[in-house]
Design a protein around this motif. Structure first.
Motif, PDB file in Angstrom:
ATOM      1  N   VAL A 319       0.864  -1.184   0.000  1.00 55.37           N
ATOM      2  CA  VAL A 319       0.000   0.000   0.000  1.00 55.37           C
ATOM      3  C   VAL A 319       0.898   1.230   0.000  1.00 55.37           C
ATOM      4  N   ILE A 320       0.751   2.079  -1.028  1.00 53.12           N
ATOM      5  CA  ILE A 320       1.498   3.349  -1.073  1.00 53.12           C
ATOM      6  C   ILE A 320       0.578   4.420  -0.496  1.00 53.12           C
ATOM      7  N   SER A 321       0.961   4.965   0.674  1.00 50.69           N
ATOM      8  CA  SER A 321       0.099   5.933   1.370  1.00 50.69           C
ATOM      9  C   SER A 321       0.558   7.365   1.108  1.00 50.69           C
ATOM     10  N   LYS A 322      -0.205   8.289   1.623  1.00 53.59           N
ATOM     11  CA  LYS A 322       0.110   9.740   1.560  1.00 53.59           C
ATOM     12  C   LYS A 322       0.185  10.266   0.127  1.00 53.59           C
ATOM     13  N   VAL A 323      -0.642   9.737  -0.779  1.00 54.19           N
ATOM     14  CA  VAL A 323      -0.583  10.240  -2.164  1.00 54.19           C
ATOM     15  C   VAL A 323      -1.140  11.663  -2.263  1.00 54.19           C
ATOM     16  N   ASP A 324      -1.864  12.103  -1.224  1.00 56.21           N
ATOM     17  CA  ASP A 324      -2.406  13.477  -1.238  1.00 56.21           C
ATOM     18  C   ASP A 324      -1.296  14.517  -1.070  1.00 56.21           C
ATOM     19  N   LEU A 325      -0.127  14.079  -0.552  1.00 55.19           N
ATOM     20  CA  LEU A 325       0.984  15.033  -0.337  1.00 55.19           C
ATOM     21  C   LEU A 325       1.846  15.212  -1.571  1.00 55.19           C
ATOM     22  N   CYS A 326       1.669  14.351  -2.580  1.00 58.54           N
ATOM     23  CA  CYS A 326       2.612  14.311  -3.710  1.00 58.54           C
ATOM     24  C   CYS A 326       1.919  14.602  -5.036  1.00 58.54           C
ATOM     25  N   THR A 327       2.748  14.934  -5.996  1.00 57.09           N
ATOM     26  CA  THR A 327       2.248  15.042  -7.366  1.00 57.09           C
ATOM     27  C   THR A 327       2.098  13.624  -7.929  1.00 57.09           C
ATOM     28  N   ARG A 328       1.362  13.528  -9.027  1.00 54.73           N
ATOM     29  CA  ARG A 328       1.158  12.227  -9.661  1.00 54.73           C
ATOM     30  C   ARG A 328       2.508  11.624 -10.107  1.00 54.73           C
ATOM     31  N   ALA A 329       3.401  12.495 -10.553  1.00 51.46           N
ATOM     32  CA  ALA A 329       4.709  12.025 -11.029  1.00 51.46           C
ATOM     33  C   ALA A 329       5.505  11.385  -9.887  1.00 51.46           C
ATOM     34  N   ASN A 348      11.569 -11.975  -7.301  1.00 54.47           N
ATOM     35  CA  ASN A 348      10.824 -12.657  -8.383  1.00 54.47           C
ATOM     36  C   ASN A 348       9.320 -12.491  -8.255  1.00 54.47           C
ATOM     37  N   LYS A 349       8.874 -11.284  -7.924  1.00 56.88           N
ATOM     38  CA  LYS A 349       7.440 -11.021  -7.793  1.00 56.88           C
ATOM     39  C   LYS A 349       6.914 -10.382  -9.078  1.00 56.88           C
ATOM     40  N   VAL A 350       5.584 -10.510  -9.273  1.00 59.19           N
ATOM     41  CA  VAL A 350       4.932  -9.852 -10.415  1.00 59.19           C
ATOM     42  C   VAL A 350       4.063  -8.730  -9.858  1.00 59.19           C
ATOM     43  N   PRO A 351       4.526  -7.462  -9.919  1.00 63.41           N
ATOM     44  CA  PRO A 351       3.729  -6.358  -9.383  1.00 63.41           C
ATOM     45  C   PRO A 351       2.456  -6.146 -10.190  1.00 63.41           C
ATOM     46  N   MET A 352       1.377  -5.770  -9.505  1.00 57.77           N
ATOM     47  CA  MET A 352       0.078  -5.586 -10.167  1.00 57.77           C
ATOM     48  C   MET A 352      -0.577  -4.349  -9.572  1.00 57.77           C
ATOM     49  N   VAL A 353      -0.524  -3.242 -10.281  1.00 60.91           N
ATOM     50  CA  VAL A 353      -1.072  -1.980  -9.775  1.00 60.91           C
ATOM     51  C   VAL A 353      -2.597  -2.025  -9.864  1.00 60.91           C
ATOM     52  N   VAL A 354      -3.251  -1.718  -8.745  1.00 59.08           N
ATOM     53  CA  VAL A 354      -4.719  -1.781  -8.670  1.00 59.08           C
ATOM     54  C   VAL A 354      -5.288  -0.385  -8.886  1.00 59.08           C
ATOM     55  N   GLY A 355      -6.103  -0.231  -9.942  1.00 62.22           N
ATOM     56  CA  GLY A 355      -6.645   1.085 -10.265  1.00 62.22           C
ATOM     57  C   GLY A 355      -8.150   1.150 -10.340  1.00 62.22           C
ATOM     58  N   ASN A 372       3.475 -15.284  -6.217  1.00 62.79           N
ATOM     59  CA  ASN A 372       4.324 -14.310  -6.917  1.00 62.79           C
ATOM     60  C   ASN A 372       3.613 -13.004  -7.237  1.00 62.79           C
ATOM     61  N   ILE A 373       2.281 -13.030  -7.296  1.00 63.69           N
ATOM     62  CA  ILE A 373       1.532 -11.794  -7.603  1.00 63.69           C
ATOM     63  C   ILE A 373       1.599 -10.869  -6.390  1.00 63.69           C
ATOM     64  N   THR A 374       1.972  -9.612  -6.616  1.00 65.98           N
ATOM     65  CA  THR A 374       2.031  -8.625  -5.531  1.00 65.98           C
ATOM     66  C   THR A 374       1.188  -7.399  -5.902  1.00 65.98           C
ATOM     67  N   PRO A 375      -0.055  -7.309  -5.399  1.00 67.90           N
ATOM     68  CA  PRO A 375      -0.895  -6.134  -5.678  1.00 67.90           C
ATOM     69  C   PRO A 375      -0.297  -4.877  -5.043  1.00 67.90           C
ATOM     70  N   ILE A 376      -0.419  -3.756  -5.762  1.00 69.22           N
ATOM     71  CA  ILE A 376       0.057  -2.460  -5.250  1.00 69.22           C
ATOM     72  C   ILE A 376      -1.118  -1.479  -5.272  1.00 69.22           C
ATOM     73  N   PHE A 377      -1.452  -0.910  -4.107  1.00 62.15           N
ATOM     74  CA  PHE A 377      -2.532   0.078  -3.986  1.00 62.15           C
ATOM     75  C   PHE A 377      -1.913   1.451  -3.738  1.00 62.15           C
TER      76      PHE A 377
END
Length: 603
Positions: A319-329, A348-355, A372-377
């Protein structure tokens, strides 16, 4: 779920936005998109008689993996006006799938048993869902349509498939309980995120949401977690969140919830690393949630926590938190940084961004099926951005163990691991921990030990509580607190076990383990002292011998003989070993015990 599913749920007129699953090439991408019309040319003229005239399978027809006999996933082509005999058979089948999923099942409607995504017309889909609703009512369950998508076969009539979650609490069980360990660097927003999820109120940007989670005054003053705390998030049978938002007590949450997520909030600061490792080894979490701050990226103990979770083989999502403090970049840069680390040879993980909601459902199913699947929020505890996606993920994630494994553990003799010890006014001594095997009831007679001399003492279980509500029966794999009445607290310590009197527990001062030295500044040799973590056991041990070698360097493997320095412990062959001393770290498993027998002199 297979990569071929990526031919399905993305464009189309269903609920939710475009998904980012795992593309057919195995890499993250806009998964679940329907095959283009040109690709679905009618090159397969041998249409089977049971398909409607409008459906002609092509060579590019998307497939799911064939239906498995075991497990909680069922494929159904259609369920339109079944006969009474067929209805009874379907109800029995639903009970079996619910039992396999420990109270949860997923039905794919419009899918052949071989996994072909045929789809149904609007009318047939409505009738099938109506039948499914009647079946669920008969077995005492609730249904929730997770997602609905059009399958484009260049046909005249639009065809849909639906994915339906069916949930029922078994009569002999309070709720389905999953434990999630929360990891991450200090100040990454772990406690705040848990406060927002469990209290139902967004944070004010200054840490108001986390105040209810802290156990000590110094934690409130510094804002840093130093101890292990537990928080609960419930979901009812319809998939709705049940938390403290409506001034509910823990008892009410347990009564209303069919599924419970127990969060184990661990410390992020490096000086509390031993507490974090103890939380991961002794509380047996099903999953680990690694929280990374969007504005700092991978920093501090983030890599260390990721490595420890992987060493203990705990499935991890990010989980990537504090996205309100940063720009999208900045957020995208943090995501790319994480993807690079996850794809490294060691991970050896397969990242999977959840949108989107579709992504969250897909991520939950793939995450449980493939380690191996690693969801990223990416979310914010202040603005609430994407918090709903995390809740959908928790609602749909299935248990890792099936009912058969659970049954086998319950038939073994009782073994309860002691992790916490309290004295409660008017109750007496209370111990908290996890029931590793067997069944524990109020009034059971058990023995607890080992003491410094390797002895075991008899005791009687008074009352049992799970998630702060009373419980009569405790089953293997469940965490609880047990009241022991006026049992002398001074005889207890963390790392002890409470076992059935019929069990003959192996107590040892010395044990052998096959280890890999992950990092050491110099050399690892005889006489070296390390802190050893094995399940709920945490004690300093001395290296008595390194077999076949004089010394070990970083990355080398060997069988090592350890000796505890304070008291003997109850161990099992095959148990995971994690040891540390300063920057020295190593992992391995117990290969041989040198048991002591009662009556032997203390070494």
């Amino acid at each position: 779920m297979d990569a071929r599913v990526s031919e399905l749920f993305c464009s189309g007129n269903g609920h939710g936005a475009a998904s980012q699953g795992v593309a057919s090439n195995g890499k993250p991408g806009n998964g679940y998109s329907v095959a283009p019309k040109k690709a679905c040319v009618k090159n397969n003229k041998k249409s089977k008689g049971r398909y409607s005239r409008n459906f002609k399978p092509s060579n590019n027809t998307p497939y799911l993996p064939p239906e498995a006999e075991e497990g909680n996933i069922e494929y159904k082509l259609k369920l339109v006006n079944p006969t009474q005999y067929r209805f009874e058979h379907l109800a029995t089948q639903m009970k079996w799938r619910l039992q396999e999923g420990r109270g949860e099942a997923v039905y794919q409607i419009g899918v052949e048993d071989n996994g072909m995504l045929v789809g149904l017309s609007e009318e047939d889909m409505r009738a099938s869902l109506k039948t499914l609703h009647k079946l669920a009512e008969k077995v005492g369950a609730d249904i929730t349509v997770l997602r609905e998508r059009e399958v484009d076969y260049d046909s005249d009539v639009p065809r849909k498939i639906s994915e339906v979650l069916i949930r029922k609490v078994p009569d002999d069980q309070q709720f389905l309980d999953l434990r999630v360990a929360v990891l991450g660097n200090v100040d990454s927003g772990k406690s705040t995120l848990l406060g927002v999820l469990t209290q139902g109120e967004l944070d004010n940007g200054r840490g108001r949401a986390r105040l209810n989670l802290f156990r000590h005054l110094h934690e409130i003053q510094t804002g840093r977690t130093s101890s292990i705390s537990f928080e609960i998030l419930g979901f009812n049978s319809k998939g709705e969140v049940v938390n403290y938002s409506e001034s509910r007590t823990a008892e009410e949450i347990c009564e209303c919830a069919s599924k419970m997520i127990t969060f184990i909030d661990l410390a992020g600061h490096h000086k509390y690393l031993k507490t974090t490792i103890f939380g991961l080894t002794s509380y047996c979490p099903d999953f680990a949630m690694l929280v990374v701050s969007a504005n700092t990226g991978i920093a501090g103990t983030t890599r260390e926590h990721l490595g420890i979770a992987m060493a203990l083989k705990v499935p991890i999502f990010i989980v990537i938190s504090k996205v309100d403090l940063c720009t999208r970049a900045t957020v995208e840069r943090t995501v790319r940084q994480l993807e690079r680390v996850l794809k490294q040879p060691g991970c050896n993980k397969v990242p999977m961004v959840v949108g989107s909601t579709d992504d969250a459902v897909t991520a939950a199913q793939q995450f449980a099926q493939s380690p191996n699947i690693t969801p990223i929020f990416t979310l914010s505890s202040v603005s609430g951005e994407s918090l709903d996606l995390l809740k959908v993920f928790f609602n749909t994630i299935p248990p890792l163990s099936n009912s058969k494994e659970q049954e086998e553990l319950m038939q073994q003799l009782t073994e309860f691991q002691v992790d916490e010890i309290y004295t409660v006014p008017e109750v007496g001594t209370v111990v908290g921990g996890t029931l590793y095997s067997g069944i524990c009831r109020e009034g059971d007679h058990l023995v607890v030990g080992p003491t410094d001399s390797g002895q075991f003492h008899q005791l009687t279980i008074g009352s049992i509580q799970r998630n702060r509500s009373a419980c009569r029966v405790l089953r293997a794999g469940q965490a609880a607190t047990l009241a022991l009445g006026n049992f002398d607290r001074s005889l207890l310590r963390k790392g002890m076990v409470m076992v059935s009197p019929e069990m003959d527990p192996t107590i040892c001062w010395m044990f052998e383990a096959e280890i890999v030295l992950l990092f050491h500044a110099k050399t690892f040799h005889k006489g070296f002292q390390v802190t050893v973590h094995i399940g709920n056991v945490r004690q300093t041990a001395t290296v008595e011998a390194v077999y076949g070698k004089e010394e070990l360097r970083t990355g080398e493997k060997a069988v090592v003989l350890f000796k505890f320095i304070k008291h003997p412990e109850y161990l099992k062959v095959g148990a995971k070993v994690l040891f540390r001393e300063g920057v020295t770290k190593g992992i391995g498993h117990v290969t041989k015990l040198q048991p002591i027998f009662l009556g032997e002199p203390q070494q």
